[in-house]
Motif scaffolding. Structure first.
Motif, mmCIF file in Angstrom:
data_model
loop_
_atom_site.group_PDB
_atom_site.id
_atom_site.type_symbol
_atom_site.label_atom_id
_atom_site.label_comp_id
_atom_site.label_asym_id
_atom_site.label_seq_id
_atom_site.Cartn_x
_atom_site.Cartn_y
_atom_site.Cartn_z
ATOM 1 N N VAL A 268 24.684 -13.424 2.419
ATOM 2 C CA VAL A 268 24.433 -12.340 2.224
ATOM 3 C C VAL A 268 24.764 -11.489 4.276
ATOM 4 O O VAL A 268 24.585 -12.297 4.849
ATOM 5 C CB VAL A 268 24.079 -11.835 1.065
ATOM 6 C CG1 VAL A 268 24.208 -11.711 -0.221
ATOM 7 C CG2 VAL A 268 22.318 -11.674 1.938
ATOM 8 N N GLY A 269 25.360 -10.431 4.086
ATOM 9 C CA GLY A 269 25.039 -9.371 5.321
ATOM 10 C C GLY A 269 23.803 -9.147 5.659
ATOM 11 O O GLY A 269 22.606 -8.950 4.181
ATOM 12 N N ALA A 270 23.759 -8.634 6.386
ATOM 13 C CA ALA A 270 22.358 -7.666 6.619
ATOM 14 C C ALA A 270 22.175 -6.705 5.811
ATOM 15 O O ALA A 270 23.432 -6.068 5.311
ATOM 16 C CB ALA A 270 22.196 -7.164 8.234
ATOM 17 N N LYS A 271 20.832 -7.048 4.800
ATOM 18 C CA LYS A 271 20.296 -6.100 3.914
ATOM 19 C C LYS A 271 19.282 -5.134 3.995
ATOM 20 O O LYS A 271 18.309 -6.127 4.428
ATOM 21 C CB LYS A 271 20.555 -5.708 2.726
ATOM 22 C CG LYS A 271 20.204 -7.405 2.167
ATOM 23 C CD LYS A 271 20.792 -7.888 0.452
ATOM 24 C CE LYS A 271 22.172 -7.013 0.478
ATOM 25 N NZ LYS A 271 22.322 -8.263 -1.070
ATOM 26 N N VAL A 272 19.057 -4.149 3.931
ATOM 27 C CA VAL A 272 17.751 -3.841 3.244
ATOM 28 C C VAL A 272 16.965 -4.759 2.466
ATOM 29 O O VAL A 272 18.033 -4.343 1.280
ATOM 30 C CB VAL A 272 17.125 -2.738 3.208
ATOM 31 C CG1 VAL A 272 15.881 -2.485 2.487
ATOM 32 C CG2 VAL A 272 17.923 -2.138 4.023
ATOM 33 N N LYS A 273 16.152 -5.565 1.840
ATOM 34 C CA LYS A 273 15.615 -6.246 1.010
ATOM 35 C C LYS A 273 14.654 -5.339 0.355
ATOM 36 O O LYS A 273 14.743 -5.480 -0.993
ATOM 37 C CB LYS A 273 14.460 -7.784 0.971
ATOM 38 C CG LYS A 273 15.762 -8.454 1.768
ATOM 39 C CD LYS A 273 14.700 -9.905 2.409
ATOM 40 C CE LYS A 273 13.959 -10.514 1.287
ATOM 41 N NZ LYS A 273 13.119 -11.568 1.625
ATOM 42 N N SER A 274 13.824 -4.674 0.638
ATOM 43 C CA SER A 274 12.536 -3.847 -0.473
ATOM 44 C C SER A 274 12.046 -2.558 0.458
ATOM 45 O O SER A 274 11.866 -3.000 1.977
ATOM 46 C CB SER A 274 11.444 -4.569 -0.828
ATOM 47 O OG SER A 274 11.026 -5.926 -0.396
ATOM 48 N N VAL A 275 11.667 -2.156 0.004
ATOM 49 C CA VAL A 275 10.483 -0.837 0.178
ATOM 50 C C VAL A 275 9.403 -0.581 -0.673
ATOM 51 O O VAL A 275 10.002 -0.490 -1.800
ATOM 52 C CB VAL A 275 11.592 0.859 0.893
ATOM 53 C CG1 VAL A 275 10.280 1.642 0.885
ATOM 54 C CG2 VAL A 275 13.251 0.672 1.376
ATOM 55 N N GLU A 276 8.172 -1.045 0.353
ATOM 56 C CA GLU A 276 7.518 -0.955 -0.578
ATOM 57 C C GLU A 276 6.638 0.138 -0.173
ATOM 58 O O GLU A 276 6.322 0.271 1.231
ATOM 59 C CB GLU A 276 7.015 -1.512 -1.189
ATOM 60 C CG GLU A 276 6.526 -2.556 0.181
ATOM 61 C CD GLU A 276 6.050 -4.653 0.053
ATOM 62 O OE1 GLU A 276 5.503 -4.333 -1.448
ATOM 63 O OE2 GLU A 276 6.394 -5.134 0.308
ATOM 64 N N ALA A 277 5.084 0.885 -0.620
ATOM 65 C CA ALA A 277 4.212 1.334 -0.345
ATOM 66 C C ALA A 277 3.012 0.268 -0.205
ATOM 67 O O ALA A 277 2.658 -0.375 -1.898
ATOM 68 C CB ALA A 277 3.903 2.089 -0.922
ATOM 69 N N ILE A 278 2.482 -0.328 0.871
ATOM 70 C CA ILE A 278 1.486 -0.967 1.493
ATOM 71 C C ILE A 278 0.385 -0.653 1.746
ATOM 72 O O ILE A 278 -1.041 -1.477 0.698
ATOM 73 C CB ILE A 278 1.758 -1.552 2.564
ATOM 74 C CG1 ILE A 278 2.042 -1.096 3.221
ATOM 75 C CG2 ILE A 278 2.667 -3.017 2.343
ATOM 76 C CD1 ILE A 278 1.894 -2.098 4.743
ATOM 77 N N ASN A 279 0.007 0.278 0.494
ATOM 78 C CA ASN A 279 -1.536 1.409 1.736
ATOM 79 C C ASN A 279 -1.261 2.333 1.156
ATOM 80 O O ASN A 279 -0.242 3.179 0.916
ATOM 81 C CB ASN A 279 -2.435 0.421 2.279
ATOM 82 C CG ASN A 279 -2.170 0.779 3.525
ATOM 83 O OD1 ASN A 279 -1.652 2.185 4.109
ATOM 84 N ND2 ASN A 279 -2.250 -0.506 4.735
ATOM 85 N N ALA A 280 -2.378 3.366 1.004
ATOM 86 C CA ALA A 280 -1.936 4.765 0.830
ATOM 87 C C ALA A 280 -1.924 5.369 2.193
ATOM 88 O O ALA A 280 -1.157 6.887 1.488
ATOM 89 C CB ALA A 280 -3.599 5.767 0.701
ATOM 90 N N GLN A 281 -1.496 5.283 2.754
ATOM 91 C CA GLN A 281 -0.788 5.118 4.492
ATOM 92 C C GLN A 281 0.318 4.533 4.798
ATOM 93 O O GLN A 281 0.643 5.670 5.912
ATOM 94 C CB GLN A 281 -2.000 5.243 5.636
ATOM 95 C CG GLN A 281 -3.241 6.500 5.536
ATOM 96 C CD GLN A 281 -3.807 7.071 6.565
ATOM 97 O OE1 GLN A 281 -4.606 6.238 6.393
ATOM 98 N NE2 GLN A 281 -3.930 7.609 7.578
ATOM 99 N N GLN A 282 0.465 3.762 4.329
ATOM 100 C CA GLN A 282 1.724 3.019 4.652
ATOM 101 C C GLN A 282 3.049 2.220 3.969
ATOM 102 O O GLN A 282 2.614 2.285 2.594
ATOM 103 C CB GLN A 282 0.897 1.394 5.260
ATOM 104 C CG GLN A 282 -0.034 2.125 6.814
ATOM 105 C CD GLN A 282 0.222 0.565 7.420
ATOM 106 O OE1 GLN A 282 -0.580 -0.205 6.776
ATOM 107 N NE2 GLN A 282 0.250 0.586 8.515
ATOM 108 N N VAL A 283 3.967 3.006 4.600
ATOM 109 C CA VAL A 283 5.363 2.509 3.956
ATOM 110 C C VAL A 283 5.718 1.019 4.669
ATOM 111 O O VAL A 283 5.687 0.884 5.706
ATOM 112 C CB VAL A 283 6.516 3.233 3.958
ATOM 113 C CG1 VAL A 283 7.830 3.558 3.266
ATOM 114 C CG2 VAL A 283 5.678 4.573 2.653
ATOM 115 N N LYS A 284 6.166 -0.020 3.815
ATOM 116 C CA LYS A 284 6.882 -1.252 4.664
ATOM 117 C C LYS A 284 8.400 -1.025 4.349
ATOM 118 O O LYS A 284 8.489 -1.825 2.884
ATOM 119 C CB LYS A 284 6.234 -2.188 4.545
ATOM 120 C CG LYS A 284 6.911 -3.467 4.918
ATOM 121 C CD LYS A 284 6.000 -4.702 4.683
ATOM 122 C CE LYS A 284 5.468 -5.263 2.658
ATOM 123 N NZ LYS A 284 5.107 -6.814 3.496
#
Length: 975
Positions: A268-284
């Protein structure tokens, strides 16, 4: 006396000698005149008396005058002659005993009687009179005993008594120790399953066999990729899928120096695999390939211009070193189905390729407490405490000194993720361990640190009072050199030839390091004085000022294009030059020849700007735009060109070496590369919980739009897909794919716009309140009653009043009326009482009015007149006799909707359809279906077997709308 005995003994001996001589005489010459035969007896010739004892006469032995048959000594005679034969259980040959029971002359005898030479006797096998081992008449014998005819004996297989194989092949079947092989067995490098050559793939003794031979190719077995006899190792393509070791490749790998991403074995080409909140202040945000740092970390007004999550403000976008993880700080602590959008981001490997726009939903609530993830020594008095996630408070910290006194500590350099704690070195002993204790540290969601209080141990070392020294100074470029110290230090100053230079730690984003990169404004050349000052070790001990004459050498080697080729980027043609070192942008000269239709012509020299690709940080790649350069873009012409420049230089300001580039120019055909994105797709529920519709904004490519693998609901591929129009796909889910009513993600991927050459990336659409699609089933079907009656009509309760003005007496509620006889009531002469003439009960009359109860009905009397009579009787409502109908009761697997068509089901006795009741034929109550028949089932109908079948109008459904799963052949009814 003695003499007499002696004489007698001598005489006896003399007589005995005479007898013996007669018995064993071998000649009968004298006997011929002494004896004669008379009447078949041997007699004396003179006296005629029978000769006693043994006498041989004319070569015949006689005993007491008769020819001897029997033994004389150990010799057997028959009719006076030495004989051959059996006598008293022994066998003699010419009078000599040979055997009683045993073998003689290749024959077996029992009590002198010959039984067998070669063959069977008493079920035993003899050969040449002896118990033998061998085959006889299709059987195999061992020491005379039969062991086997056809079968296994002593680790060998026999057929008709002959051994054909021990371990090996017989009639193309494998025998092991005389038995047909069972299971897998390797024989002479061939694999057998049971007794025949193996067929198909199988792992035996940790090796894969294809048929009888070891596998020697790539093959899938048991869901795993094998390369030869072993599972595959590394990344490999098989047929149309890629594998990592034995499994389908998932993730990102480096192949031939190129970063490649796979999903379920497909590149597959380049893409976003996932978006998740890893704690109360950070999104990955996780990418499947490395992306460009500048593109990913782009901000606008302090917030990320790449990632949005609902109305949260995302700041401080930080890309990981491998380029695949972007971490952002959020002002939100939780999310409830917030819309996530990630704008296209340039890839690191090719700045002309971007990830497609990504959209999804994010729900998150932080319930995880922060912890101390690690500690780092800053210097001999200070430790850095690093938390597992950002915290909003630094807490209160303290430690106990060597005298037991408690000291508060004010943290330094608190940045939410870490802080620094320091001790007073005069209050602690070198080599001891100080424990810092912190309390009331919480994350942005107010989760207190665990444990609380938290403790951090710090081993106190002696202050490093040894000044750092320079280990080496190494030139690394035309304007760059590196200074390496013997230990980690903080930044100081460097001058070269009295001119200040730029100094930075070699490690990206570091504040201290062992090696620092020094960049000058002029080209390094010839001996120069390098002065270094101000660098300190981590404990603050400064280095001694350093000055040294360093001999620098100008890099006189011209940058060389190690690769020159024609490339197409976003529909435009470029000459791409990739150099062996960093170069500057600048104009280049292009000249040479082109050949078309076998005619070679000189190309007019042109000057074109060479520039870095977008977002390029290597400074080793230049692109020369050929747009508008007609002499360099003749279709189907073969070019042989030289590229040169005095403007493109190394950082040592040496002009590039001229380079060759050859290509055949082809016209750029603008391909249709339209793709569906999130806003182009709508997913909707239908009344059938197992059916969804996907509506696209444009006509779809039918082949890709009807592939079930391109749709996933609740993470599973759907059962089937059909197009109901050029823009609408109808998805049919697998039964039970949705097990609980709720919100589910529908993922659509690899569907093409009609006529497009590109497939879409995955788009995920949430669908709310999707109902479970587990179809109800019939668990049991039973004939619960076979009673039948027409029933009886109901009779209304009533009150009969007579013999008076009936308007004076009225009956109340008749609901609970009971039947009573006609009873007479008489008003007294003074008009103050009413008497029940049947039981004498008196009822008081007040103002001419009275009430009484009969048959549980209350009667009211108005304006009673003296001596007036009236009679009352009540009739209760009769209990209705309900019509009885035979019933079949079906028990479903779950609660059903009570609304049902009365012809939804049919009942058959064998192939004969039975009539149902005219009213309420089918009634549903919770999970129970009751079917009423019009008449009782006969014995013959029961014997034929009852079956309940669905009709075309079957609308029995569960409360989610799933139709009852009942086959057309129906369900058998038990009784």
């Amino acid at each position: 006396m003695s003499n007499f005995k002696l004489v007698k003994t001598a005489a006896a001996l003399a007589l005995g000698a005479s007898v013996v001589t007669s018995a064993v005489a071998t000649t009968d010459a004298s006997a011929a005149s002494k004896y004669k035969i008379k009447s078949g007896k041997l007699v004396y010739a003179k006296s005629g008396k029978v000769v006693k004892g043994y006498v041989t006469y004319k070569s015949t032995v006689y005993k007491n005058g008769s020819k001897l048959t029997g033994l004389k000594g150990k010799t057997y005679y028959k009719a006076g002659k030495k004989a051959t034969g059996t006598y008293k259980g022994a066998y003699y040959v010419k009078g000599v005993k040979k055997v009683t029971t045993g073998t003689y002359n290749k024959a077996y005898y029992v009590k002198g009687v010959k039984k067998v030479s070669t063959g069977l006797y008493a079920s035993k096998y003899y050969k040449d009179g002896k118990l033998a081992t061998g085959t006889y008449k299709g059987a195999y014998y061992v020491k005379g005993l039969k062991k086997v005819t056809t079968g296994t004996y002593n680790g060998a297989y026999y057929v008709a008594g002959k051994k054909v194989v021990s371990t090996g092949l017989y009639k193309d079947q494998l025998y092991v120790s005389g038995k047909l092989n069972k299971g897998y067995k390797l024989y002479k490098e061939d694999l057998y399953k049971d007794a025949v050559l193996n067929k198909g793939l199988v792992v035996f003794e940790d090796k894969l066999y294809d048929g009888a031979k070891q596998n020697d190719k790539l093959v899938i077995f048991d869901g795993k990729l094998y390369d030869g006899v072993k599972v595959n190792e590394g990344i490999k393509k098989f047929e149309d899928k890629w594998y990592n070791n034995a499994e389908l490749a998932d993730g990102t790998f480096t192949i031939d120096g190129k970063e490649v991403a796979f999903e379920n074995g497909v590149e597959v080409g380049a893409k976003v695999k996932s978006v998740e909140a890893i704690n109360a202040q950070q999104v990955k945000v996780t990418f499947n390939k490395a992306v460009d740092k500048a593109s990913a970390e782009a901000v606008s007004d302090g917030a990320s211009s790449v990632v949005t999550v609902g109305d949260a403000k995302l700041t401080n976008p930080t890309l990981s070193e491998d380029g695949r993880t972007l971490t952002l700080t959020s002002n939100k602590t939780s999310y409830d189905a917030a819309t996530v959008v990630v704008a296209p981001v340039k890839t690191k490997a090719d700045a002309n390729v971007s990830t497609p726009k990504y959209a999804s939903l994010l729900t998150y609530k932080d319930t995880v407490a922060p912890t101390v993830a690690s500690t780092e020594k800053v210097n001999y008095t200070t430790v850095k405490v690093i938390f597992s996630e950002p915290v909003q408070t630094q807490g209160s910290w303290e430690y106990t000194d060597k005298n037991g006194n408690v000291h508060s500590v004010t943290p330094a350099n608190f940045n939410n993720k870490s802080l620094e704690l320091s001790i007073d070195p005069t209050l602690v002993a070198v080599g001891s361990t100080v424990t810092f204790t912190g309390v009331n540290i919480s994350d942005a969601a107010n989760n207190l640190i665990t444990p609380n209080p938290v403790k951090v141990d710090f081993v106190i070392g002696a202050k490093d009072e040894v000044a750092p020294t320079i280990s080496s100074i190494t030139q690394v470029g035309g304007k760059k050199f590196e200074i390496t110290f013997d230990k980690e230090v903080t930044t100081g100053t460097v001058t070269v030839g009295g001119v200040s230079a730029k100094v930075a730690p070699k490690t990206e984003n570091a504040t201290t390091d062992k090696t620092f990169v020094v960049t000058t404004t002029s080209v390094l050349n010839n001996p120069q004085t390098v002065a270094v000052a101000g660098f300190k070790n981590l404990d603050g001990t400064s280095m001694t000022d350093y000055s040294k004459v360093v001999v620098f050498q100008k890099d006189e080697v011209a940058p060389t294009a190690k690769e020159s080729k024609l490339v197409t980027i976003e529909g435009k043609h470029y000459v791409q030059l990739t150099f062996d070192k960093e170069v500057t942008e600048g104009s280049v000269n292009i000249s040479g020849t082109q050949m078309k239709d076998y005619v070679t012509t000189t190309v007019d020299a042109v000057t074109v700007d060479a520039k870095y690709p977008k977002n390029d940080t290597s400074k080793k790649v230049l692109l020369v735009d050929l747009t508008g350069k007609t002499t360099l873009t003749v279709e189907d012409a073969n070019y042989d060109l030289t590229v040169s420049s005095t403007a493109v230089k190394s950082d040592a300001e040496v002009a590039m070496a001229s380079t060759k580039v050859a290509y055949t120019y082809k016209k750029v055909e603008a391909a249709n590369t339209e793709v569906f994105v999130t806003d182009d797709i709508k997913v909707e529920k239908t009344v059938n919980p197992s059916v969804l519709t996907v509506t696209f904004s444009k006509d779809v490519d039918g082949a890709s739009a009807t592939m079930t693998s391109n749709y996933k609901v609740n993470g599973q591929t759907v059962k089937s897909v059909k197009l109901t129009s050029e823009k609408v796909a109808e998805l049919t889910l697998n039964p039970g794919q949705i097990s609980v009513t709720g919100t589910y993600n529908v993922a659509i991927s690899d569907v093409k716009v009609k006529g497009s050459t590109k497939v879409m990336d995955t788009v995920t659409k949430p669908v709310t309140e999707m109902k479970e699609n587990i179809a109800p089933t019939i668990k049991t079907a039973v004939l619960t009653s076979n009673d039948f009656s027409e029933g009886s009509a109901e009779v209304a309760a009533k009150a009969d009043i007579s013999q008076a003005d009936t308007t004076k007496v009225t009956a109340g509620d008749l609901t609970n009326a009971k039947t009573t006889d006609l009873t007479t009531y008489t008003v007294s002469s003074d008009g103050l009482k009413i008497t029940n003439d049947k039981n004498g009960t008196e009822i008081t009359v007040t103002g001419g009015n009275a009430t009484f109860t009969q048959g549980e009905v209350e009667f009211t009397v108005a304006n009673a007149t003296a001596d007036e009579k009236f009679t009352v009787a009540t009739t209760a409502k009769k209990d209705a006799v309900t019509a009885k109908s035979p019933t079949i009761t079906l028990k479903a697997s779950e609660k059903l909707n009570a609304t049902v068509a009365q012809d939804a089901l049919e009942v058959y006795a064998g192939s004969t359809k039975l009539a149902l009741a005219t009213t309420d034929a089918i009634v549903i109550n919770n999970d129970t279906i009751t079917i009423k028949l019009a008449k009782a089932v006969t014995t013959a109908e029961l014997s034929a077997g009852l079956t309940v079948k669905p009709t075309a109008t079957n609308n029995i459904k569960d409360e989610a709308g799933n139709s009852l799963d009942i086959s057309a052949s129906g369900v058998q009814v038990a009784r």
